[in-house]
Scaffold this active site. Structure first.
Site, PDB file in Angstrom:
ATOM      1  N   TYR A  34     -12.832  -7.562   5.958  1.00 12.66           N
ATOM      2  CA  TYR A  34     -11.604  -7.687   5.162  1.00 12.66           C
ATOM      3  C   TYR A  34     -11.219  -9.157   5.115  1.00 12.66           C
ATOM      4  O   TYR A  34     -11.106  -9.818   6.152  1.00 12.66           O
ATOM      5  CB  TYR A  34     -10.457  -6.878   5.765  1.00 12.66           C
ATOM      6  CG  TYR A  34      -9.156  -7.086   5.033  1.00 12.66           C
ATOM      7  CD1 TYR A  34      -8.881  -6.385   3.861  1.00 12.66           C
ATOM      8  CD2 TYR A  34      -8.212  -8.000   5.488  1.00 12.66           C
ATOM      9  CE1 TYR A  34      -7.697  -6.590   3.158  1.00 12.66           C
ATOM     10  CE2 TYR A  34      -7.029  -8.211   4.796  1.00 12.66           C
ATOM     11  CZ  TYR A  34      -6.778  -7.508   3.642  1.00 12.66           C
ATOM     12  OH  TYR A  34      -5.617  -7.730   2.951  1.00 12.66           O
TER      13      TYR A  34
ATOM     14  N   TYR B 236       0.827  -1.215   0.000  1.00 13.57           N
ATOM     15  CA  TYR B 236       0.000   0.000   0.000  1.00 13.57           C
ATOM     16  C   TYR B 236       0.858   1.259   0.000  1.00 13.57           C
ATOM     17  O   TYR B 236       0.635   2.173   0.804  1.00 13.57           O
ATOM     18  CB  TYR B 236      -0.961  -0.013   1.187  1.00 13.57           C
ATOM     19  CG  TYR B 236      -1.941  -1.157   1.122  1.00 13.57           C
ATOM     20  CD1 TYR B 236      -3.053  -1.089   0.305  1.00 13.57           C
ATOM     21  CD2 TYR B 236      -1.735  -2.323   1.858  1.00 13.57           C
ATOM     22  CE1 TYR B 236      -3.943  -2.151   0.209  1.00 13.57           C
ATOM     23  CE2 TYR B 236      -2.619  -3.389   1.770  1.00 13.57           C
ATOM     24  CZ  TYR B 236      -3.719  -3.291   0.940  1.00 13.57           C
ATOM     25  OH  TYR B 236      -4.598  -4.348   0.849  1.00 13.57           O
TER      26      TYR B 236
ATOM     27  N   LYS C 218      -2.030 -16.726   9.375  1.00 13.20           N
ATOM     28  CA  LYS C 218      -1.237 -15.807  10.187  1.00 13.20           C
ATOM     29  C   LYS C 218      -0.465 -16.526  11.289  1.00 13.20           C
ATOM     30  O   LYS C 218       0.638 -16.972  11.081  1.00 13.20           O
ATOM     31  CB  LYS C 218      -2.127 -14.688  10.747  1.00 13.20           C
ATOM     32  CG  LYS C 218      -2.566 -13.698   9.672  1.00 13.20           C
ATOM     33  CD  LYS C 218      -3.066 -12.424  10.263  1.00 13.20           C
ATOM     34  CE  LYS C 218      -3.532 -11.440   9.191  1.00 13.20           C
ATOM     35  NZ  LYS C 218      -2.442 -10.870   8.386  1.00 13.20           N
TER      36      LYS C 218
END
Length: 450
Positions: free
Chosen positions: A147, A19, A289
């Protein structure tokens, strides 16, 4: 060997970062090493990693047990294709996960990353409905504010007005209900479910599954909502013949307190399966994760026996997905070592201690002039600001406090490693406070604001 300035110069000219613009937002720090809760930079600055390097480094950086497991496996076999082969690390990890996961979720598809596991979950739900004779059921319902990842299919299930609006043209179109507004610390209000009921009523014949992040919406707003929503979702899905997908990539592995975010909807949170009410289990769940403790990239899409049996006994019996690095042996070894730590350490108590400290430090920040809200659950703390400070001010606070924070939009948050000490939590919260006290600056002026 190149010096630090030469390395950073090349980085700034050639390497994209998440980003961020290629040339206008160079890397802020050159990491030299990381151990436990701390990242050390090339110029000797030591930073507490207050965001677990994007929420995955649960046991701390360079965890000896995980590093050793990777080393041992590397001496035998670093990779072999999973098509036509299997191997001991994949099998052992599967055996361990079946015991670690909620009861009944025991059919495991290994994936490369969290985003890919979400893609697999969506495809699995659609293939299930196809096998049931409902090819028209090829849409999903997701929540606004959610998300689920950065690949096209995962973006399509994330907040339609969030960070991925630029790519609407390449994304499949799904349906969205309003996010749950009933907060995690408020009594359940059944009116909060009206939007989801309406969406399903309007599109019932097209819907394969509903997907959500249980109790914790992460990357689009750090929102914590009431677990009563999950109970209503399960009931609705059962009534309508729709599958339920829980994306536990961020909420799982004790991040919200119990082992899984869904446990907040169980009668009494406890060990997987023992206290679980069947009406709040998903049909498919995704994990990632912290699965490897943040040491290797790996995730998994896990299905119930019902879902697996319907697909397996259909005309197209193969699940149509197959990543190159599926079940990578090094990643499997890391995940096995990570599960050892999750099983042998009392992370539920550790997270409870972190939560208590976060509440004590962050709740008073509601009084800041620029504060919009404070939210805490488990090892998650968020100060929502009315307006974000400049990136220069944020960088100054990071260097002054020795705490690595990465705010996005108006959210200054922490999700520290689960081994973080109380004194380190205090330092993290002080850094958050200092950012909250800075003068607001331009909105989203660079990568700190994503």
């Amino acid at each position: 060997m190149k010096n630090a300035s030469e390395l950073l110069e090349f980085d700034a000219g050639h390497l994209w970062h998440p980003y961020a613009a290629l040339r206008n937002t160079p890397a802020r720090f050159l990491a030299r090493s990381a151990q436990g809760t701390t990242i050390e930079t090339a110029d000797g600055l030591k930073l507490i990693d207050a965001v677990s390097s994007w929420w995955c480094v649960a046991h701390g950086h360079n965890c000896l047990e995980i590093v050793e497991a990777i080393r041992k496996q590397s001496e035998k076999m670093c990779h072999v294709m999973f098509g036509g082969f299997t191997h001991e690390p994949a099998i052992e990890l599967g055996e361990r996960l079946v015991k670690f996961l909620p009861k009944g979720l025991n059919k495991i598809f290994y994936a490369d990353s969290g985003s890919i596991s979400v893609e697999c979950a969506a495809k699995m739900a659609v293939q299930y409905q196809f096998a049931k004779g409902h090819p028209e059921k090829c849409k999903l319902v997701a929540l606004k504010g959610g998300y689920h990842g950065d690949t096209a299919g995962a973006m399509a299930l994330s907040d339609p007005d969030g960070m991925h609006t630029l790519f609407r043209g390449i994304m499949p179109q799904h349906y969205f209900a309003e996010r749950p507004n009933c907060r995690a610390d408020e009594p359940w209000d059944d009116r909060d479910f009206a939007s989801m009921e309406q969406v399903v009523a309007e599109h019932e014949g097209e819907i394969a599954a509903i997907i959500c992040e249980p109790v914790f919406q992460g990357g689009n707003g750090m929102w914590l909502y009431n677990a009563g929503y999950l109970k209503r979702l399960r009931k609705l899905c059962d009534e309508k013949g729709i599958l339920l997908i829980f994306d536990e990539i961020a909420a799982g592995f004790y991040r919200t307190g119990p082992r899984w975010g869904m446990e907040h909807a169980w009668g009494t949170p406890g060990a997987a399966g023992k206290d679980c009410a069947a009406d709040v289990l998903p049909d498919i769940m995704t994990i990632g994760k912290a699965l490897t403790g943040g040491h290797m990239t790996m995730a998994a899409c896990v299905a119930s026996e019902m879902v697996a049996d319907v697909i397996t006994n259909s005309k197209i019996s193969a699940f149509m997905h197959g990543p190159t690095y599926m079940a990578n042996p090094l990643a499997c070894a890391a995940a096995i070592a990570s599960l050892d730590l999750f099983e042998n350490r009392d992370y539920a108590s550790r997270v409870a201690a972190i939560e208590k400290r976060l509440r004590a430090n962050l709740e008073p920040l509601r009084n800041l002039e620029n504060a919009a809200d404070v939210r805490v659950l488990g090892a998650i703390g968020c100060l929502e600001l009315k307006a974000i400070p400049t990136s220069d001010d944020i960088l100054r606070v990071i260097k002054e406090t020795g705490v690595w924070l990465r705010p996005f939009c108006n959210y200054v948050y922490t999700m520290p490693p689960l081994i973080t000490s109380e004194s380190e939590v205090d330092r993290i919260c002080e850094a958050i406070k200092m950012i909250g006290q800075c003068e607001p600056g331009p909105v989203c002026d660079d990568e700190f604001h994503e």
